[in-house]
Write an enzyme that holds these catalytic residues in place. Structure first.
Site, PDB file in Angstrom:
ATOM      1  CE1 TYR A 162      -3.149  -3.047   0.653  1.00  0.00           C
ATOM      2  CE2 TYR A 162      -1.872  -3.417   2.641  1.00  0.00           C
ATOM      3  CZ  TYR A 162      -2.803  -3.846   1.726  1.00  0.00           C
ATOM      4  OH  TYR A 162      -3.374  -5.078   1.876  1.00  0.00           O
ATOM      5  CE  LYS A 177      -3.696 -11.608   8.157  1.00  0.00           C
ATOM      6  NZ  LYS A 177      -2.695 -10.634   7.743  1.00  0.00           N
ATOM      7  CG  ASP A 236     -11.098 -14.475   5.825  1.00  0.00           C
ATOM      8  OD1 ASP A 236     -10.134 -14.962   6.457  1.00  0.00           O
ATOM      9  OD2 ASP A 236     -10.985 -13.514   5.050  1.00  0.00           O
ATOM     10  CE1 TYR A 261      -8.066  -6.112   2.591  1.00  0.00           C
ATOM     11  CE2 TYR A 261      -7.283  -7.812   4.097  1.00  0.00           C
ATOM     12  CZ  TYR A 261      -7.094  -7.020   2.980  1.00  0.00           C
ATOM     13  OH  TYR A 261      -5.948  -7.151   2.237  1.00  0.00           O
TER      14      TYR A 261
END
Ligand code: PMP
Length: 432
Positions: free
Chosen positions: A17, A274, A245, A144
């Site tokens: 980003y 992760k 998720d 997200y």
């Protein structure tokens, strides 16, 4: 690392980003051990982020390192098409054992976003096999799920992060986000928006997908477990698969091994990532029920159509197995409990600070929601100068430290957050 290396980085390398013309400063980390990141100037700073929720046992962990070395001596990689290997088999056995009985089949992939893409492709193929053209996913606002296209299409449509791509994205369905927070009373009004969409569009919906309990990048909100229970009931009534998720929340972060256990609700598809390799190498998994897997296998193409080059990478599988073995010793429960206790004692009182709108704690997650956006470059510099690594976004300063953090290091993280709140220059006070 020389000054010219830093200059090269600045000029040629994209960081997450970031802008290539005007990038925010980057700090050079030369090595890492336990909870410490060692900077180029020799200074050790305490990591409050677990490298974005992944390094749960700390950096340079001897057991994880050993598992990599052992695997490397056999092979670092081999294709997964037409070939299998012991590390993938062992990891998948562990995943099937760790997750609810219903989740029986495992698809390994490269990253969290891809695990989400895989889940969406599974849903579409599932309905195709049943003779229906269902292509819409129902989710909730402020979610997200990653930065690839399908993942973006179910992430919050108004979040500035992905808005620019909106015209390119598939149109999915968004219910209002729950307002009942985890620790407060359940308000049944919360489920109405979701219920209404379900009722109206049930024949179009291929699946329901959401982050259980914790909405991460969408604002670090912890919502009420009853919301998940209600969603599960609706999914059951309309025979629509439910996908969780757990990429950020899985492997103990919220105080339960999986966040959905707070609600005692089992999904039909589960995405993991992760922390699965303890923050060592990228790896993700999408698990499904036998029924979904069998149905997909009866679709017109009779196979599931996905197969990345590095699927089931042996190094990643070996280190994920070692990570799970550490978790199976169950020390994480006490570690996360102690972090939560200290966050309650020392972070929660920041609620009285005039710059603070809310403070939230769940498991090893501590969130300070400020009334103004942070000035990213300045606050990052401030944190590093004060010996900690914390990466806030918008109005959110949060910490998700490695589970092995000592109480002293955690105190330091909290104290530096406290100190930052007193400093006007670190906030864009004109932001709303
Ligand atoms: N889902 C959730 C809930 C996440 O927090 C993230 C990453 N922040 C992703 C998916 C995407 O994972 P990755 O960055 O590994 O692609």
């Amino acid at each position: 690392m020389s000054q010219s290396d830093i200059f090269f980085d600045h000029k040629h390398i994209w960081h997450p980003y970031s802008s290539i013309i005007n990038p925010l400063p980057c700090y050079s980390v030369m090595s890492a051990k336990g909870v410490y990141l060692k900077l180029k100037n020799g200074k050790n700073i305490i990591d409050g982020m677990s490298s974005w929720w992944s390094t749960i046992h700390g950096y340079n962990h001897p057991v994880l390192n050993r598992s990599l070395k052992k695997q490397m001596r056999k092979m670092s990689h081999v294709m997964f098409g037409g070939i299998t290997h012991p590390s993938a088999i062992l990891l998948c056995k562990q995943l099937v054992k760790l997750t609810p009985k219903k989740l029986d089949c495992v698809f390994l992939s490269d990253s969290g976003s891809i695990a989400v893409e895989v889940a969406i492709k599974m849903l579409i193929q599932y309905w195709e096999a049943l003779g229906e053209q269902r292509t819409q996913i129902l989710t909730i606002r402020n979610g997200y799920h990653g930065d690839t296209f399908a993942a973006m299409s179910i992430s919050d449509p108004n979040n500035s992060m992905h808005r620019i791509y909106n015209k390119f994205l598939p149109r999915n369905l968004f219910a209002e986000k729950p307002t009942s927070s985890f620790h407060k009373e359940w308000n049944s009004v919360d489920i109405q928006s979701f219920k209404k969409i379900m009722r109206k569009k049930s024949k179009q919906i291929a699946g329901v997908m959401l982050e259980p309990i914790v909405q991460g990048v969408g604002g670090m909100n912890f919502y009420h477990p009853t919301y998940l229970k209600e969603i599960k009931k609706l999914c059951k009534n309309y025979s629509i698969p439910l996908v969780f998720d757990e990429i950020a929340t899985g492997f103990g972060r919220t105080g339960k091994f999986f966040a959905f256990q707070h609600a005692n609700v089992v999904p039909d598809i589960l995405c993991l990532g992760k922390a699965m390799t303890g923050g060592t190498i990228t790896l993700a998994a999408t698990l499904t029920s036998r029924n979904i897997a069998n149905t997909i296998s009866r679709s017109t193409v009779s196979c599931f159509m996905h197969g990345p080059t590095y699927m089931g990478n042996p190094l990643a599988c070996a280190v994920a197995s070692a990570n799970i073995k550490i978790l199976e010793k169950n020390e994480w429960k006490k570690q996360v409990f102690n972090i939560e206790k200290q966050l309650y004692q020392n972070l929660l009182p920041l609620i009285h600070h005039p710059r603070v709108k809310d403070v939230r704690v769940l498991g090893a997650i501590g969130v300070v929601e400020c009334s103004h956006c942070v000035n990213m470059a300045l606050i990052q510099k401030f944190f590093v100068k004060n010996g900690v690594w914390i990466r806030p976004f918008k109005k959110i300063i949060y910490i998700v430290p490695p589970y092995i953090i000592s109480m002293d290091c955690l105190r330091k993280l909290i104290n530096v957050i406290k100190k930052s709140l007193d400093n006007d220059t670190l906030f864009n006070v004109n932001s709303v």
